[in-house]
Design a protein around this motif. Sequence first.
Motif, PDB file in Angstrom:
ATOM      1  N   LEU A 147      13.816   8.518 -13.309  1.00  0.00           N
ATOM      2  CA  LEU A 147      12.845   7.511 -13.256  1.00  0.00           C
ATOM      3  C   LEU A 147      13.648   6.402 -12.720  1.00  0.00           C
ATOM      4  O   LEU A 147      12.718   5.828 -11.794  1.00  0.00           O
ATOM      5  N   GLU A 148      14.733   5.963 -12.769  1.00  0.00           N
ATOM      6  CA  GLU A 148      15.418   4.787 -11.870  1.00  0.00           C
ATOM      7  C   GLU A 148      15.240   4.778 -10.745  1.00  0.00           C
ATOM      8  O   GLU A 148      14.876   4.081  -9.844  1.00  0.00           O
ATOM      9  N   SER A 149      15.721   5.865 -10.171  1.00  0.00           N
ATOM     10  CA  SER A 149      15.799   6.426  -8.700  1.00  0.00           C
ATOM     11  C   SER A 149      14.296   6.273  -8.066  1.00  0.00           C
ATOM     12  O   SER A 149      14.289   6.003  -6.841  1.00  0.00           O
ATOM     13  N   LYS A 150      13.305   6.923  -9.011  1.00  0.00           N
ATOM     14  CA  LYS A 150      12.108   7.105  -8.416  1.00  0.00           C
ATOM     15  C   LYS A 150      11.474   5.599  -8.288  1.00  0.00           C
ATOM     16  O   LYS A 150      10.849   5.191  -7.054  1.00  0.00           O
ATOM     17  N   THR A 151      11.736   4.558  -9.344  1.00  0.00           N
ATOM     18  CA  THR A 151      11.426   3.097  -9.257  1.00  0.00           C
ATOM     19  C   THR A 151      11.793   2.537  -7.987  1.00  0.00           C
ATOM     20  O   THR A 151      11.170   1.962  -7.236  1.00  0.00           O
ATOM     21  N   ILE A 152      13.523   2.867  -7.691  1.00  0.00           N
ATOM     22  CA  ILE A 152      14.157   1.854  -6.589  1.00  0.00           C
ATOM     23  C   ILE A 152      13.270   2.664  -5.292  1.00  0.00           C
ATOM     24  O   ILE A 152      13.126   1.846  -4.284  1.00  0.00           O
ATOM     25  N   TRP A 153      13.081   3.958  -5.099  1.00  0.00           N
ATOM     26  CA  TRP A 153      12.637   4.579  -3.922  1.00  0.00           C
ATOM     27  C   TRP A 153      11.045   3.862  -3.584  1.00  0.00           C
ATOM     28  O   TRP A 153      10.728   3.676  -2.404  1.00  0.00           O
ATOM     29  N   ILE A 154      10.415   3.910  -4.789  1.00  0.00           N
ATOM     30  CA  ILE A 154       9.010   3.140  -4.371  1.00  0.00           C
ATOM     31  C   ILE A 154       9.212   2.004  -3.906  1.00  0.00           C
ATOM     32  O   ILE A 154       8.265   1.476  -3.267  1.00  0.00           O
ATOM     33  N   SER A 155       9.689   0.943  -4.542  1.00  0.00           N
ATOM     34  CA  SER A 155      10.166  -0.363  -4.200  1.00  0.00           C
ATOM     35  C   SER A 155      10.744  -0.560  -2.852  1.00  0.00           C
ATOM     36  O   SER A 155      10.134  -1.393  -1.905  1.00  0.00           O
ATOM     37  N   ILE A 156      11.435   0.314  -2.379  1.00  0.00           N
ATOM     38  CA  ILE A 156      11.977   0.249  -0.894  1.00  0.00           C
ATOM     39  C   ILE A 156      10.756   0.717  -0.101  1.00  0.00           C
ATOM     40  O   ILE A 156      10.432   0.323   1.065  1.00  0.00           O
ATOM     41  N   LEU A 157      10.087   2.015  -0.285  1.00  0.00           N
ATOM     42  CA  LEU A 157       8.883   2.343   0.378  1.00  0.00           C
ATOM     43  C   LEU A 157       7.861   1.406   0.427  1.00  0.00           C
ATOM     44  O   LEU A 157       7.364   1.047   1.679  1.00  0.00           O
ATOM     45  N   GLY A 158       7.480   0.586  -0.531  1.00  0.00           N
ATOM     46  CA  GLY A 158       6.450  -0.274  -0.335  1.00  0.00           C
ATOM     47  C   GLY A 158       7.047  -1.480   0.369  1.00  0.00           C
ATOM     48  O   GLY A 158       6.026  -2.300   1.209  1.00  0.00           O
ATOM     49  N   SER A 159       8.239  -2.129   0.271  1.00  0.00           N
ATOM     50  CA  SER A 159       8.594  -3.000   1.287  1.00  0.00           C
ATOM     51  C   SER A 159       8.634  -2.691   2.549  1.00  0.00           C
ATOM     52  O   SER A 159       8.113  -3.430   3.467  1.00  0.00           O
ATOM     53  N   LEU A 160       9.172  -1.429   2.912  1.00  0.00           N
ATOM     54  CA  LEU A 160       8.882  -0.820   4.308  1.00  0.00           C
ATOM     55  C   LEU A 160       7.555  -0.920   4.816  1.00  0.00           C
ATOM     56  O   LEU A 160       7.215  -1.392   6.062  1.00  0.00           O
ATOM     57  N   VAL A 161       6.507  -0.478   4.096  1.00  0.00           N
ATOM     58  CA  VAL A 161       5.197  -0.607   4.605  1.00  0.00           C
ATOM     59  C   VAL A 161       4.726  -1.973   4.819  1.00  0.00           C
ATOM     60  O   VAL A 161       4.025  -2.072   5.761  1.00  0.00           O
ATOM     61  N   ILE A 162       4.938  -2.876   3.903  1.00  0.00           N
ATOM     62  CA  ILE A 162       4.794  -4.298   4.233  1.00  0.00           C
ATOM     63  C   ILE A 162       5.272  -4.794   5.483  1.00  0.00           C
ATOM     64  O   ILE A 162       4.462  -5.385   6.310  1.00  0.00           O
ATOM     65  N   VAL A 163       6.566  -4.436   5.855  1.00  0.00           N
ATOM     66  CA  VAL A 163       7.351  -4.938   7.063  1.00  0.00           C
ATOM     67  C   VAL A 163       6.561  -4.278   8.288  1.00  0.00           C
ATOM     68  O   VAL A 163       6.301  -4.771   9.159  1.00  0.00           O
ATOM     69  N   LEU A 164       6.356  -2.950   8.194  1.00  0.00           N
ATOM     70  CA  LEU A 164       5.582  -2.253   9.293  1.00  0.00           C
ATOM     71  C   LEU A 164       4.320  -2.760   9.599  1.00  0.00           C
ATOM     72  O   LEU A 164       3.820  -3.085  10.740  1.00  0.00           O
ATOM     73  N   LEU A 165       3.490  -3.239   8.333  1.00  0.00           N
ATOM     74  CA  LEU A 165       2.034  -3.648   8.400  1.00  0.00           C
ATOM     75  C   LEU A 165       2.264  -4.943   9.229  1.00  0.00           C
ATOM     76  O   LEU A 165       1.579  -5.301  10.007  1.00  0.00           O
ATOM     77  N   ILE A 166       3.014  -5.922   8.985  1.00  0.00           N
ATOM     78  CA  ILE A 166       3.384  -7.221   9.332  1.00  0.00           C
ATOM     79  C   ILE A 166       3.718  -7.306  11.057  1.00  0.00           C
ATOM     80  O   ILE A 166       3.008  -7.956  11.897  1.00  0.00           O
ATOM     81  N   ILE A 167       4.602  -6.275  11.305  1.00  0.00           N
ATOM     82  CA  ILE A 167       4.943  -5.943  12.861  1.00  0.00           C
ATOM     83  C   ILE A 167       3.772  -5.342  13.394  1.00  0.00           C
ATOM     84  O   ILE A 167       3.471  -5.898  14.502  1.00  0.00           O
ATOM     85  N   TRP A 168       2.887  -4.582  12.909  1.00  0.00           N
ATOM     86  CA  TRP A 168       1.721  -3.922  13.491  1.00  0.00           C
ATOM     87  C   TRP A 168       0.591  -5.175  14.000  1.00  0.00           C
ATOM     88  O   TRP A 168       0.103  -5.076  14.795  1.00  0.00           O
ATOM     89  N   ILE A 169       0.499  -5.850  12.852  1.00  0.00           N
ATOM     90  CA  ILE A 169      -0.519  -6.890  12.995  1.00  0.00           C
ATOM     91  C   ILE A 169      -0.134  -7.986  14.147  1.00  0.00           C
ATOM     92  O   ILE A 169      -0.681  -8.483  14.703  1.00  0.00           O
ATOM     93  N   MET A 170       1.631  -8.390  14.186  1.00  0.00           N
ATOM     94  CA  MET A 170       1.778  -9.330  15.202  1.00  0.00           C
ATOM     95  C   MET A 170       1.689  -8.743  16.588  1.00  0.00           C
ATOM     96  O   MET A 170       1.357  -9.312  17.442  1.00  0.00           O
ATOM     97  N   LYS A 171       1.710  -7.563  16.591  1.00  0.00           N
ATOM     98  CA  LYS A 171       1.855  -6.731  17.892  1.00  0.00           C
ATOM     99  C   LYS A 171       0.373  -6.707  18.294  1.00  0.00           C
ATOM    100  O   LYS A 171      -0.094  -6.909  19.560  1.00  0.00           O
TER     101      LYS A 171
END
Length: 145
Positions: A115-139
């Motif tokens: 459960l702890e591992s899944k929570t960490i990976w979901i947080s990392i994945l969510g952060s990555l999606v947000i960063v990629l979305l910001i980059i896409w919007i800027m471009k």
Amino acid sequence: MKKFIIVILAIVALMPMRSMNADWAYSFVVYSGDIYEISDNELILSDEIDTKIGQVTRYSDHEGTYSGNFSNTYPKGTIYYSIKNTNPKEIIAIKTDEAIFVKAINKGHYANGQLESKTIWISILGSLVIVLLIIWIMKRKKSMV
């Protein structure tokens, strides 16, 4: 636009990863993937003790899910024993002092570190999606100019 990016990154950075003080409902040990509730008022006589079956491999007073033979009460190295004529999948004994053993009753499967591992990976994945979305919007915004 830069202020928006800074706000989003600050929110992501401040998201708690998961570390709280313990507030477990009872004292326990984990043995062989199951959680055993400690029965403080039920002692086991030393002549009823059978064989050593394991020991605490990790202690923590911080709430969470951990793998291995974990305890929220006893320190690393505390030994688990089987009890004569008793199935260790139901009841085990925990050696608390030189000649004192307490009963621990199986309460079912323990949700370990998965459960702890899944929570960490979901947080990392969510952060990555947000960063990629910001980059896409800027471009996209630069290409419109």
